[in-house]
Design a protein around this motif. Structure first.
Motif, PDB file in Angstrom:
ATOM      1  N   SER A  58       0.828  -1.203   0.000  1.00  0.00           N
ATOM      2  CA  SER A  58       0.000   0.000   0.000  1.00  0.00           C
ATOM      3  C   SER A  58       0.865   1.257   0.000  1.00  0.00           C
ATOM      4  N   ARG A 103      -0.397   4.193  -0.246  1.00  0.00           N
ATOM      5  CA  ARG A 103      -1.114   5.168   0.591  1.00  0.00           C
ATOM      6  C   ARG A 103      -0.707   5.024   2.057  1.00  0.00           C
ATOM      7  N   ARG A 104      -0.397   3.815   2.466  1.00  0.00           N
ATOM      8  CA  ARG A 104       0.101   3.606   3.827  1.00  0.00           C
ATOM      9  C   ARG A 104       1.456   4.301   3.993  1.00  0.00           C
ATOM     10  N   LEU A 120       2.445   6.984   2.398  1.00  0.00           N
ATOM     11  CA  LEU A 120       2.183   8.420   2.487  1.00  0.00           C
ATOM     12  C   LEU A 120       1.768   8.812   3.895  1.00  0.00           C
ATOM     13  N   ALA A 121       0.911   7.997   4.498  1.00  0.00           N
ATOM     14  CA  ALA A 121       0.429   8.312   5.845  1.00  0.00           C
ATOM     15  C   ALA A 121       1.564   8.293   6.862  1.00  0.00           C
ATOM     16  N   VAL A 156      -2.501  14.365   4.318  1.00  0.00           N
ATOM     17  CA  VAL A 156      -2.530  13.921   2.918  1.00  0.00           C
ATOM     18  C   VAL A 156      -3.932  14.126   2.344  1.00  0.00           C
ATOM     19  N   GLU A 208      -5.688  13.552  -1.093  1.00  0.00           N
ATOM     20  CA  GLU A 208      -5.583  12.974  -2.436  1.00  0.00           C
ATOM     21  C   GLU A 208      -6.651  13.537  -3.356  1.00  0.00           C
ATOM     22  N   LYS A 255      -8.585  10.323  -7.267  1.00  0.00           N
ATOM     23  CA  LYS A 255      -8.343   8.949  -6.818  1.00  0.00           C
ATOM     24  C   LYS A 255      -8.879   7.901  -7.787  1.00  0.00           C
ATOM     25  N   ARG A 274      -5.255   5.613 -12.201  1.00  0.00           N
ATOM     26  CA  ARG A 274      -5.041   5.042 -10.876  1.00  0.00           C
ATOM     27  C   ARG A 274      -3.651   4.465 -10.631  1.00  0.00           C
ATOM     28  N   ILE A 298      -0.790   8.095  -7.698  1.00  0.00           N
ATOM     29  CA  ILE A 298      -1.524   8.845  -6.671  1.00  0.00           C
ATOM     30  C   ILE A 298      -1.057  10.289  -6.752  1.00  0.00           C
ATOM     31  N   ALA A 341      -1.577  14.002  -4.787  1.00  0.00           N
ATOM     32  CA  ALA A 341      -2.098  14.507  -3.514  1.00  0.00           C
ATOM     33  C   ALA A 341      -1.341  15.754  -3.098  1.00  0.00           C
ATOM     34  N   ASP A 364       1.339   3.686  -7.633  1.00  0.00           N
ATOM     35  CA  ASP A 364       0.440   2.786  -6.914  1.00  0.00           C
ATOM     36  C   ASP A 364       0.609   1.378  -7.477  1.00  0.00           C
TER      37      ASP A 364
END
Length: 515
Positions: free
Chosen positions: A295, A297-298, A300-301, A309, A311, A314, A318, A321, A323, A338
Motif C-alpha cells: 500500500s 497510501r500507507r 504516504l500516511a 494527505v 488525495e 483517486k 489510478r 496517486i 495529492a 500505486d
C-alpha cells in the motif's frame, strides 16, 4: 427631504431577490435533495462573510403606471467572501430560475465575477447547477433570429486558469456552458447521484436519433449518460463525493494548500508532527517478492505530517496517486506510484493525470515529492491504441519543465523512459533510494531467456543454468553497485524518509523565498 422611500424600495427589491424562483420552485429544489443557491453560499463560505454583488439584478415587472409589481432575479449569484479566513470570489447558479439557464440571466454578472477574480487576484469558486448557456428553442423564436455561438467573458475564464486557483462544484445537471465551466478549473467535484455532466442531455441526444432515453426514466437516463461514476473515472472531473457538504469541505481543503494567486506563496501551517518521527513499519513495507504489492497510501500516511494527505483524482489514472500534503507544516505536491493498479505502470490516463498535476504544482509554486515504484509505461496493443507513449512523454516533459524544487524517493522499481521521468536528470537531483530499489532500462527478469538463449540451449540442465544466471545478476543489480558509481546519490534506511523529506521541504521553501 430624505431618501427613505428609495431605501424602502431597495429593501423590497432585496427581499424579492431572496425569494429566488419562488416558494414552489425552491421547495422543488429541496425535494430533489439539493440545497438552494443561497444556502450553498452560506454553507461554503466562512460564517457571515459573503457580501453579495448585484443582488437586485434581474428582470422587473411593472404595471401600467410604471410601478414595480415583481422581479425575476438573475439565476446567478456572486460576491466577495472568505474561506479559511482568506478572500475569495464565491458564485452559485440558481436552478430555481429557468433551470439556471444563462439566457435567463444577465451575462455581465458572470463576466464581472470572473473578471473580479483575476483582476483582484482572488481564488474563484463556481457552484454550478444549470442547463447551459443557450436556453431553449423557444428563446430563438422570441429573439426572432438565431446567432453564431459565443460565450461572453470566456477570455476571463482562461485568464483565471493562469492567475488564480479555480474550484468548480457540479451540484446538479450541468450541460453545455455549465459543463464547460466545470472542467475549466484546477479542481472539480461532482456529487454522486445529484450531479450529471454532459455536452447535451438525454433529450437532445434522443432528438439526434440515438434513442438513448427510450425505455428509461429521465433521472436514470441522466445518470447513465453523464453521472459522477463516469466522469470521476475518465478524468473529466477530479473527484466524486457523497454529499454537498462533503463537496464544500473538499473545496475548502483544496484551497488551504493553495496561494491566493499565482506568484504568492502558499501558507505554512503550524507544525504538529515531529520532524524526526521514524515509523518502524516502513522497514518492511516493500515485500522481497517483486510480484507482491503493498500500500503506497500507507507509506504516504507514515511519511507526511499526520492527517495532512489530501488525495485528488483517486478514481482515474489510478497507477499514480496525486495529492497535497505537508512536511513540517510546509505544503507540498505529491506524486506516488500505486503498485496495486497495473503494477504501477503508467498508461495513457495515468500519464495525463501526472502531467496535469505537475503543471498545477509548478504554476502555484508548490515543491514536488515523487515516490517512485514504476516498472515503465504500459505495453501491449491496447496501450498502443490509447497513445500511451505520447501521453507518457507529455508527463515527462511536464516534470522536466517544472521549475519548483523536486525530491524523489525510489522505493522499488524505476524502469525505462517512465522510470527516468522521476525527476529532471539535467538538474541537481534531490534523490533518495531504499535498499529495495530495482532499476534499469528494462526489467532483467523479463529478458533473461532471450539474452542467454544460446547458453541455456547448450546447458545440460537449462533450469539450473537459468537459476545460476539469476543469482549472478542479482549481485550485479544490487542498488549498492549503483551507489558505488554515484549513479544513486544516497541509499537510506526507509525510516529516515520523513526526516530527510522534511529537510527538503525546508530548503525548497527557502529557495522559493518563503519566510
Amino acid at each position: 427631504m430624505t431618501w427613505a422611500k428609495e431605501l424602502e424600495e431597495l429593501r423590497h427589491r432585496e427581499a424579492l431577490a431572496e425569494k429566488m424562483g419562488g416558494e414552489d420552485k425552491v421547495a422543488r429544489q429541496h425535494s430533489r435533495g439539493k440545497m438552494d443557491a443561497r444556502a450553498r453560499l452560506a454553507a461554503l463560505c466562512d460564517e457571515g462573510s459573503f457580501r453579495e454583488i448585484g443582488k437586485v439584478a434581474g428582470k422587473g415587472q411593472y404595471d401600467s403606471n410604471g410601478d414595480l409589481t415583481g422581479v425575476t432575479p438573475a439565476p446567478f449569484l456572486f460576491g466577495k467572501a472568505t474561506v479559511n479566513g482568506r478572500p475569495v470570489v464565491a458564485t452559485a447558479d440558481d436552478f430555481t430560475i429557468r433551470g439556471g439557464a444563462a439566457d435567463a440571466g444577465i451575462a455581465r454578472k458572470m463576466v464581472q465575477a470572473e473578471r473580479m477574480a483575476h483582476e483582484l487576484k482572488l481564488p474563484i469558486i463556481r457552484m454550478i447547477d444549470g442547463t447551459g448557456g443557450g436556453g431553449s428553442v423557444k428563446t430563438l423564436e422570441q429573439i426572432g433570429a438565431t446567432y453564431i455561438p459565443a460565450v461572453p467573458g470566456w477570455s476571463d475564464v482562461v485568464e483565471n486558469l493562469d492567475t488564480v486557483p479555480v474550484v468548480a462544484l457540479a451540484l446538479g445537471p450541468t450541460a453545455g456552458l455549465g459543463a464547460a465551466r466545470t472542467v475549466a478549473s484546477h479542481y472539480s467535484i461532482m456529487v454522486r447521484g445529484l450531479s450529471q455532466l454532459f455536452a447535451a442531455g438525454p433529450a437532445v441526444v434522443d432528438a439526434m436519433g440515438a434513442k438513448y432515453e427510450q425505455d428509461k426514466d429521465h433521472a436514470r437516463a441522466k445518470e447513465e449518460l453523464g453521472g459522477a461514476q463516469i466522469h470521476a473515472r475518465n478524468g473529466v472531473v477530479d473527484d466524486e463525493v457523497a454529499s454537498e457538504a462533503e463537496a464544500f469541505a473538499r473545496a475548502r481543503h483544496f484551497l488551504s494548500f493553495m496561494p491566493e494567486y499565482a506568484g504568492q506563496h502558499a501558507r505554512r501551517s503550524e507544525p504538529t508532527d515531529p520532524v524526526d518521527r521514524r515509523d518502524e513499519a516502513l522497514v518492511n513495507l516493500v515485500p522481497r517478492d517483486p510480484r507482491q504489492v503493498y500500500s503506497m497510501r500507507r507509506a504516504l500516511a507514515m511519511v507526511f505530517d499526520t492527517g495532512t494527505v489530501f488525495e485528488i483524482g483517486k478514481d482515474w489514472g489510478r497507477a499514480a496517486i496525486t495529492a497535497f500534503a505537508r512536511l513540517d507544516g510546509w505544503p507540498v505536491a505529491v506524486v506516488a506510484s500505486d503498485p496495486s493498479f497495473l503494477g504501477g505502470s503508467w498508461e495513457a490516463k495515468t500519464s495525463e493525470k501526472v502531467e496535469r498535476f505537475v503543471r498545477l504544482a509548478d504554476q502555484f509554486r508548490l515543491p514536488i515529492v515523487h515516490l517512485v515504484d514504476n516498472p515503465g509505461f504500459m505495453i501491449g496493443r491496447e496501450a498502443e491504441m490509447a497513445g500511451t507513449i505520447r501521453y507518457g512523454v507529455q508527463a515527462m516533459n511536464a516534470i522536466y519543465k517544472a521549475s519548483v524544487p523536486l525530491a524523489s524517493v525510489v522505493l522499488r522499481r524505476a524502469y525505462g523512459i517512465a522510470g527516468s521521468a522521476m525527476s529532471n536528470a539535467d538538474r541537481y537531483q534531490y534523490r533518495f533510494c531504499w535498499p529495495s530499489g530495482d532499476w534499469g532500462s528494462l526489467p532483467i527478469a523479463g529478458g533473461l531467456e532471450v539474452a542467454y538463449k544460446s547458453e541455456l540451449e547448450a546447458a545440460e540442465n537449462p533450469e539450473a543454468e537459468l537459476e545460476a544466471i539469476r543469482e549472478r545478476l542479482a549481485k550485479v543489480t544490487s542498488p549498492f553497485r549503483s551507489a558505488e558509481r554515484f549513479n544513486v546519490e544516497d541509499i537510506i534506511d526507509p525510516r529516515d524518509t520523513r526526516p530527510l523529506l522534511c529537510e527538503f521541504a525546508g530548503l525548497a521553501w527557502r529557495r522559493l523565498g518563503a519566510d
